[in-house]
Design an enzyme around this catalytic site. Structure first.
Site, PDB file in Angstrom:
ATOM      1  N   ARG A 123     -12.860   4.272   5.494  1.00  0.00           N
ATOM      2  CA  ARG A 123     -13.842   5.324   5.751  1.00  0.00           C
ATOM      3  C   ARG A 123     -14.998   5.295   4.753  1.00  0.00           C
ATOM      4  O   ARG A 123     -16.151   5.531   5.114  1.00  0.00           O
ATOM      5  CB  ARG A 123     -13.138   6.686   5.700  1.00  0.00           C
ATOM      6  CG  ARG A 123     -13.988   7.838   6.212  1.00  0.00           C
ATOM      7  CD  ARG A 123     -13.251   9.155   6.043  1.00  0.00           C
ATOM      8  NE  ARG A 123     -11.873   9.077   6.493  1.00  0.00           N
ATOM      9  CZ  ARG A 123     -10.978  10.025   6.260  1.00  0.00           C
ATOM     10  NH1 ARG A 123     -11.309  11.113   5.588  1.00  0.00           N
ATOM     11  NH2 ARG A 123      -9.736   9.894   6.708  1.00  0.00           N
ATOM     12  N   LYS A 140      -2.442  -2.043  -3.197  1.00  0.00           N
ATOM     13  CA  LYS A 140      -3.511  -1.186  -2.673  1.00  0.00           C
ATOM     14  C   LYS A 140      -3.079   0.272  -2.831  1.00  0.00           C
ATOM     15  O   LYS A 140      -2.555   0.883  -1.914  1.00  0.00           O
ATOM     16  CB  LYS A 140      -3.803  -1.506  -1.202  1.00  0.00           C
ATOM     17  CG  LYS A 140      -4.956  -0.658  -0.636  1.00  0.00           C
ATOM     18  CD  LYS A 140      -5.290  -0.997   0.792  1.00  0.00           C
ATOM     19  CE  LYS A 140      -6.372  -0.070   1.317  1.00  0.00           C
ATOM     20  NZ  LYS A 140      -6.789  -0.379   2.703  1.00  0.00           N
ATOM     21  N   GLY A 181      -8.870   6.857   0.533  1.00  0.00           N
ATOM     22  CA  GLY A 181      -7.997   8.013   0.696  1.00  0.00           C
ATOM     23  C   GLY A 181      -8.666   9.324   1.027  1.00  0.00           C
ATOM     24  O   GLY A 181      -8.232  10.381   0.560  1.00  0.00           O
ATOM     25  N   GLY A 182      -9.726   9.297   1.787  1.00  0.00           N
ATOM     26  CA  GLY A 182     -10.380  10.545   2.157  1.00  0.00           C
ATOM     27  C   GLY A 182     -11.482  10.982   1.217  1.00  0.00           C
ATOM     28  O   GLY A 182     -12.117  12.023   1.424  1.00  0.00           O
ATOM     29  N   GLU A 206       0.822  -1.222   0.000  1.00  0.00           N
ATOM     30  CA  GLU A 206       0.000   0.000   0.000  1.00  0.00           C
ATOM     31  C   GLU A 206       0.854   1.269   0.000  1.00  0.00           C
ATOM     32  O   GLU A 206       1.150   1.825   1.053  1.00  0.00           O
ATOM     33  CB  GLU A 206      -0.949   0.022   1.207  1.00  0.00           C
ATOM     34  CG  GLU A 206      -1.863   1.233   1.219  1.00  0.00           C
ATOM     35  CD  GLU A 206      -2.831   1.250   2.387  1.00  0.00           C
ATOM     36  OE1 GLU A 206      -3.648   2.200   2.450  1.00  0.00           O
ATOM     37  OE2 GLU A 206      -2.785   0.341   3.230  1.00  0.00           O
TER      38      GLU A 206
END
Length: 208
Positions: free
Chosen positions: A173, A99, A141-142, A57
């Site tokens: 998330r 990833k 990633g947000g 990642e």
């Protein structure tokens, strides 16, 4: 190595290591890129030596005001360097997963259409990632839940570049945010939260 052996005995078959790269006027430095790649490759080698599939990642953070061209250039350089390090450490690519981040403008920059994100993302992979790697599981990633799903869907529709890998998701998330909000720590909300979570899983599964 000892921890890999311990977790293998407990049933683990995959392991993940995240390394973060930030874009700014002076970053990432070449030293940072090389060290990131070397660390990920050493981790991958340790995993494979002990029976685990490494999930590699390298994450280029969205933080900043850089445009998508800059994000693509940095992501391409980092991925190419990581792949070279994996080769140098004799990683069996067929026994690994990547990833990465999707290629997006910085969070403080003007945003672009999902199709543009998809095109830049697949182009970057096509230029750097061997077909021997079986799967790419994107991090969110947000991104918002909706953006992460839409971008993944568009990535799997790109036809201008080859896509020999399975392109899927490994979100945190972007799977959990609305679920946690719905649950709110209350027992009576568990069933509703489970339905929300299931809905996010289905949406991303269809996008894959």
């Amino acid at each position: 190595a000892a921890r890999c052996q311990e977790y293998y005995k407990k049933g683990a078959r995959f392991a993940k290591w995240r390394a973060v790269v930030k874009i700014s006027d002076k970053n990432p430095s070449e030293v940072a890129v090389m060290e990131t790649a070397h660390g990920l490759a050493r981790y991958a080698a340790t995993c494979q030596d002990n029976g685990l599939v490494p999930i590699v990642e390298p994450e280029i953070l969205m933080d900043g005001a850089h445009d998508i061209e800059k994000a693509a250039a940095v992501t391409e350089h980092v991925l190419a360097t990581v792949v070279k390090a994996l080769h140098d450490h004799r990683i069996i690519l067929e026994g690994s997963l990547l990833k990465p981040n999707m290629v997006t403008p910085g969070s403080d920059a003007p945003q672009v259409a999902p199709q543009v994100v998809a095109e830049y993302t697949v182009r970057t992979l096509a230029r750097t990632l061997p077909a021997a790697v079986p799967g790419v599981n994107f991090l969110s990633g947000g991104q918002s839940e909706e953006d992460a799903s839409i971008h993944l869907n568009e990535i799997n529709r790109v036809s201008s570049y080859p896509r020999p890998w399975n392109l899927s998701f490994s979100y945190g998330r972007a799977l959990q945010q609305s679920t946690i909000k719905t649950w709110a720590g209350k027992e009576e909300n568990v069933e509703a939260a489970q339905k929300v979570y299931f809905g996010r899983c289905v949406a991303n599964g269809l996008a894959s």
